[in-house]
Design an enzyme around this catalytic site. Structure first.
Site, PDB file in Angstrom:
ATOM      1  N   ASP A 170       0.878  -1.166   0.000  1.00 39.87           N
ATOM      2  CA  ASP A 170       0.000   0.000   0.000  1.00 39.87           C
ATOM      3  C   ASP A 170       0.917   1.218   0.000  1.00 39.87           C
ATOM      4  O   ASP A 170       1.889   1.269   0.774  1.00 39.87           O
ATOM      5  CB  ASP A 170      -0.871   0.052   1.253  1.00 39.87           C
ATOM      6  CG  ASP A 170      -2.020  -0.942   1.231  1.00 39.87           C
ATOM      7  OD1 ASP A 170      -2.061  -1.800   0.327  1.00 39.87           O
ATOM      8  OD2 ASP A 170      -2.873  -0.872   2.153  1.00 39.87           O
ATOM      9  N   CYS A 197      -4.880   9.785   5.079  1.00 36.45           N
ATOM     10  CA  CYS A 197      -5.381   8.589   4.383  1.00 36.45           C
ATOM     11  C   CYS A 197      -6.323   8.929   3.241  1.00 36.45           C
ATOM     12  O   CYS A 197      -6.323   8.261   2.203  1.00 36.45           O
ATOM     13  CB  CYS A 197      -6.129   7.697   5.364  1.00 36.45           C
ATOM     14  SG  CYS A 197      -5.158   7.019   6.716  1.00 36.45           S
ATOM     15  N   HIS A 233       0.592   0.699   7.331  1.00 33.18           N
ATOM     16  CA  HIS A 233       0.569   2.133   7.059  1.00 33.18           C
ATOM     17  C   HIS A 233       1.414   2.944   8.055  1.00 33.18           C
ATOM     18  O   HIS A 233       1.155   2.984   9.248  1.00 33.18           O
ATOM     19  CB  HIS A 233      -0.854   2.671   6.985  1.00 33.18           C
ATOM     20  CG  HIS A 233      -1.669   1.992   5.914  1.00 33.18           C
ATOM     21  ND1 HIS A 233      -3.022   2.186   5.776  1.00 33.18           N
ATOM     22  CD2 HIS A 233      -1.307   1.137   4.912  1.00 33.18           C
ATOM     23  CE1 HIS A 233      -3.451   1.469   4.745  1.00 33.18           C
ATOM     24  NE2 HIS A 233      -2.421   0.814   4.211  1.00 33.18           N
TER      25      HIS A 233
END
Length: 363
Positions: free
Chosen positions: A194, A354, A244
């Site tokens: 990601d 985000c 993350h």
């Protein structure tokens, strides 16, 4: 710079003046559904039962989250930022997750926009379903480069051998050579990451391994970034940073960064030459859970408090209930917090960092 002369894609850091951005959409979002070992490794135990196929987030939460994202986009436009929005998509119908979190999907490095080779199968078609119109607009500039994720040919092997070998309580680790057991929720059989596992610090990009980012993903990213950029992996506490990096470190401006103690140490950060002369400050508070009537945070820890977006080196977007953080950065660092409602976006998986992909930051 006149708007007609501004590049479509150009960003080298997290704090220079923001000029163009993608802001997500929340409509029709559904709880992501991946193999049980992945959900156990990355999601909060009290809500694990919700992470099953075709289970929508509560309708009232999605309605208010969309209102918060629309308001955020309007405020950014008032500050002179060019805003792009993904296409409204019925994620519940297609077995997907959301269009609210473009930070997971794309990263800008110089003049290049890089798409994530997602580990999660429920996110595999996210770009095709929601972002192609934006990519067409951006690619109309001869100076912009779009790097699409490699296609998976045949059966995806990213979870092979792991279904019975991990729980949410196990410490995580990944070995590039396979000499030791892999206890991440993904293996190293293909590139996966990601883009929210990486942050830009000029020509140095700092990232982390996680339950969605593997060594092959890091190698792939190094191969596709423009010439002169280097990927470095930050040593984080593997049991607490499940995915993350933007809830672990927060660069506020050049030379100043906040980090979450317990997730990463100053010693680990200082190992990277880019931080040699930086001021590093541990976040001094432990964020508290928000009691009802605030909506539940289904997918994230309270450390989402540090997931802010910089408008420039002076101004940052902060959730309006996060007064403790806002006061601290204002009094200690002279920052100007811009407080906006965002707790329903928090509920479905992220905050201001985000829910955006910054496309242009002009130094």
């Amino acid at each position: 710079m006149p708007p007609q002369d501004m590049p479509f894609i150009s960003a080298d850091d997290e704090w220079s003046p923001l000029k163009a951005v993608i802001v997500g959409r929340a409509e029709h979002s559904a709880f992501p559904s991946e193999p049980a070992h992945m959900m156990a490794a990355t999601m909060r135990k009290e809500y694990l039962a919700e992470f099953r196929p075709h289970n929508p987030f509560p309708a009232d939460i999605l309605e208010k989250a969309q209102q918060e994202l629309d308001n955020f986009a309007a405020v950014l436009e008032q500050y002179g930022v060019r805003v792009y929005r993904p296409k409204e998509t019925d994620w519940l119908k297609v077995g997907g997750y959301t269009g609210a979190m473009p930070r997971d999907t794309f990263m800008t490095v110089g003049n290049t926009l890089i798409e994530s080779p997602f580990a999660w199968r429920c996110r595999r078609d996210e770009v095709k379903l929601a972002y192609l119109d934006i990519l067409d607009q951006l690619s109309s500039s001869g100076s912009a480069r779009i790097c699409r994720a490699p296609m998976i040919v045949g059966q995806d092997t990213i979870y092979d051998g792991l279904a019975n070998g991990i729980t949410g309580d196990q410490p995580n680790g990944d070995q590039p050579n396979g000499d030791q057991p892999n206890v991440w929720a993904i293996n190293n059989s293909r590139p996966a990451f990601d883009t929210a596992d990486f942050m830009r610090f000029g020509k140095t990009i700092i990232g982390q391994l996680s339950n969605v980012t593997n060594h092959k993903g890091v190698q792939y990213l190094q191969a596709v970034v423009p010439e002169g950029y280097t990927i470095e992996i930050l040593k984080t506490d593997e049991g607490r940073t499940t995915r993350h990096i933007d809830a672990t470190i927060l660069p506020l401006r050049r030379g100043l960064m906040v980090y979450v103690p317990g997730r990463v140490t100053e010693e680990s950060i200082r190992r990277h030459a880019v931080f040699r002369d930086w001021e590093l400050h541990p976040y001094p508070f432990v964020p508290k859970e928000r009691p009802p009537p605030s909506p539940p945070i289904f997918m994230c820890s309270p450390w989402l408090a540090v997931n802010v977006l910089s408008l420039d080196e002076r101004r940052v977007f902060v959730e309006e209930n996060n007064v403790e953080f806002a006061t601290w950065v204002k009094e200690k660092f002279g920052m100007e917090p811009i407080l906006l409602p965002f707790q329903h976006v928090n509920s479905i998986g992220g905050s201001f960092h985000c829910s955006t992909t910054d496309l242009v930051r002009l130094q």
